[in-house]
Design a protein around this motif. Structure first.
Motif, PDB file in Angstrom:
ATOM      1  N   GLY A   1       0.969  -0.967  -0.168  1.00  0.00           N
ATOM      2  CA  GLY A   1       0.001  -0.218  -0.172  1.00  0.00           C
ATOM      3  C   GLY A   1       0.993   1.169   0.362  1.00  0.00           C
ATOM      4  N   LEU A   2       2.170   1.266   0.583  1.00  0.00           N
ATOM      5  CA  LEU A   2       3.239   2.589   0.585  1.00  0.00           C
ATOM      6  C   LEU A   2       4.618   2.486  -0.969  1.00  0.00           C
ATOM      7  CD1 LEU A   2       4.385   2.155   4.151  1.00  0.00           C
ATOM      8  CD2 LEU A   2       2.795   3.895   2.950  1.00  0.00           C
ATOM      9  N   GLY A   3       3.584   1.415  -1.235  1.00  0.00           N
ATOM     10  CA  GLY A   3       4.289   1.194  -2.888  1.00  0.00           C
ATOM     11  C   GLY A   3       5.477   0.783  -3.130  1.00  0.00           C
ATOM     12  N   LEU A   4       5.640  -0.362  -2.450  1.00  0.00           N
ATOM     13  CA  LEU A   4       6.730  -0.664  -1.923  1.00  0.00           C
ATOM     14  C   LEU A   4       7.329  -1.871  -2.817  1.00  0.00           C
ATOM     15  CD1 LEU A   4       8.397  -0.578   1.617  1.00  0.00           C
ATOM     16  CD2 LEU A   4       9.044   0.746  -0.064  1.00  0.00           C
ATOM     17  N   SER A   5       8.463  -2.357  -3.763  1.00  0.00           N
ATOM     18  CA  SER A   5       8.387  -3.184  -4.845  1.00  0.00           C
ATOM     19  C   SER A   5       8.412  -4.397  -3.656  1.00  0.00           C
ATOM     20  CB  SER A   5       9.945  -3.611  -5.084  1.00  0.00           C
ATOM     21  OG  SER A   5      10.376  -3.544  -4.277  1.00  0.00           O
ATOM     22  N   SER A   6       7.462  -5.727  -4.381  1.00  0.00           N
ATOM     23  CA  SER A   6       7.361  -7.306  -4.359  1.00  0.00           C
ATOM     24  C   SER A   6       8.527  -7.462  -3.772  1.00  0.00           C
ATOM     25  CB  SER A   6       7.371  -7.555  -5.845  1.00  0.00           C
ATOM     26  OG  SER A   6       6.031  -7.406  -6.235  1.00  0.00           O
ATOM     27  N   LEU A   7       9.596  -7.439  -4.370  1.00  0.00           N
ATOM     28  CA  LEU A   7      10.964  -7.202  -3.366  1.00  0.00           C
ATOM     29  C   LEU A   7      11.060  -7.341  -2.310  1.00  0.00           C
ATOM     30  CD1 LEU A   7      13.661  -9.480  -4.035  1.00  0.00           C
ATOM     31  CD2 LEU A   7      14.907  -7.613  -4.930  1.00  0.00           C
ATOM     32  N   THR A   8      11.705  -5.798  -2.166  1.00  0.00           N
ATOM     33  CA  THR A   8      11.186  -5.138  -0.584  1.00  0.00           C
ATOM     34  C   THR A   8      10.859  -5.568  -0.089  1.00  0.00           C
ATOM     35  OG1 THR A   8      12.275  -3.219  -2.163  1.00  0.00           O
ATOM     36  CG2 THR A   8      11.546  -2.980   0.204  1.00  0.00           C
ATOM     37  N   THR A   9       9.175  -6.077  -0.242  1.00  0.00           N
ATOM     38  CA  THR A   9       8.184  -6.661   0.932  1.00  0.00           C
ATOM     39  C   THR A   9       8.983  -7.932   1.258  1.00  0.00           C
ATOM     40  OG1 THR A   9       6.432  -4.900  -0.130  1.00  0.00           O
ATOM     41  CG2 THR A   9       5.705  -7.450   0.745  1.00  0.00           C
ATOM     42  N   ILE A  10       8.504  -8.467   0.683  1.00  0.00           N
ATOM     43  CA  ILE A  10       9.192 -10.299   0.945  1.00  0.00           C
ATOM     44  C   ILE A  10      11.095 -10.426   1.173  1.00  0.00           C
ATOM     45  CG2 ILE A  10      10.495 -12.336   0.050  1.00  0.00           C
ATOM     46  CD1 ILE A  10       9.087 -11.297  -2.930  1.00  0.00           C
TER      47      ILE A  10
END
Length: 299
Positions: free
Chosen positions: A19-28
């Motif tokens: 929701g904050l716009g972070l990338s999928s890799l960063t989120t993981i």
């Protein structure tokens, strides 16, 4: 050993970071590190309190309301009195059957459902029961809840009995000195009075919040029965271990308040899920999600 909680917490963390716009890799990567650290650190912080209840150091508690348990244990120690143990409450011989946690749970749910049914009205209850007799339907639901809880407790007890020895063999090789973190239901048979007190206090605290929150501009969060029963009961058990009956009441009251306040404050964080009014109930889900939002909203 509470892998389902890791899954639920992953949903919450992913919703906030995406929701904050972070990338999928960063989120993981970030989500894995944060949740993994949480599931290692918080059960460790509860280790001594769990040991006081379990009377051994074979395992500790890993649950989604560990924030409440830690705070409740501390408040019970500061404000309570361990000499007035909730488990030592004297009951008249005529009603000694109430000492059986299954009977007590059935009767408690019966009263709550009767009151709820009276408020909802006979027409609404009739729709739910497929025109079954009102009192029969309420009694069936009360007994079903108590039976389901008994089965869940028995299952967790069996699981713990089997997994702890297996984990010891694993830990001696790969992580010497480590102990498993198990579900909070293992405590309910050890402190049935505290669990019942915690459920009632946590539930009625949540009901009070339903009337209070609109007055202060917060969205109304309806307390969930299972969240109040599991988290509220466990909070009271931890509070009782450090502060007796008063500690149990304070700890479960705090838990009931957090079950409503934290979801109300973090409700906007989960808008990424695409469903209006969706949030998570347990304090650890919302606390961790709020911390992630406070940190990563600047990136």
């Amino acid at each position: 050993m509470s892998l389902h909680l890791i899954l639920f917490m992953s949903f919450a963390a992913t919703a906030v970071m995406k929701g904050l716009g972070l990338s999928s890799l960063t989120t993981i990567i970030v989500g894995s590190l944060v949740i993994g650290s949480y599931m290692a650190v918080f059960p460790y912080l509860l280790r001594n309190a769990s040991k006081n209840i379990i009377k051994s150091d074979e395992y500790t508690i890993a649950h989604a309301s560990m924030t409440s348990y830690i705070l409740g244990t501390y408040l019970g120690k500061v404000l309570g009195n361990r000499e007035h143990d909730t488990e030592n409450v004297k009951i008249n011989d005529r009603i000694s059957f109430l000492r059986d946690p299954n009977v007590a749970t059935t009767l408690t749910m019966l009263v709550l459902l009767l009151v709820s049914g009276l408020v909802a009205g006979s027409d609404y209850v009739s729709k739910l029961s497929d025109s079954k007799e009102y009192l029969v339907f309420i009694l069936e639901q009360s007994a079903t809840f108590a039976a389901g809880l008994y089965i869940a407790k028995a299952g967790v007890k069996l699981f713990t009995t089997e997994i702890v020895p297996a984990f010891k063999g694993f830990s001696q090789v790969f992580a010497p000195g480590a102990i498993p973190g198990v579900d909070v239901l293992v405590l309910f048979d050890k402190s049935p009075n505290s669990a019942l007190v915690g459920f009632l206090v946590s539930f009625f605290t949540g009901v009070a919040c339903v009337f209070l929150f609109p007055l202060i501009g917060l969205p109304v969060i309806v307390p969930g029965i299972m969240a109040c029963f599991l988290a509220g009961g466990a909070a009271a058990i931890f509070g009782n271990s450090s502060g007796g009956f008063r500690g149990a009441v304070i700890s479960s009251c705090l838990n009931g308040f957090l079950l409503c306040l934290l979801p109300a404050l973090t409700l906007p964080l989960f808008s990424f899920l695409g469903a209006e009014g969706v949030t998570f109930a347990d304090p650890d889900f919302t606390t961790l999600s709020g911390l992630l939002w406070l940190i990563f909203r600047w990136f």
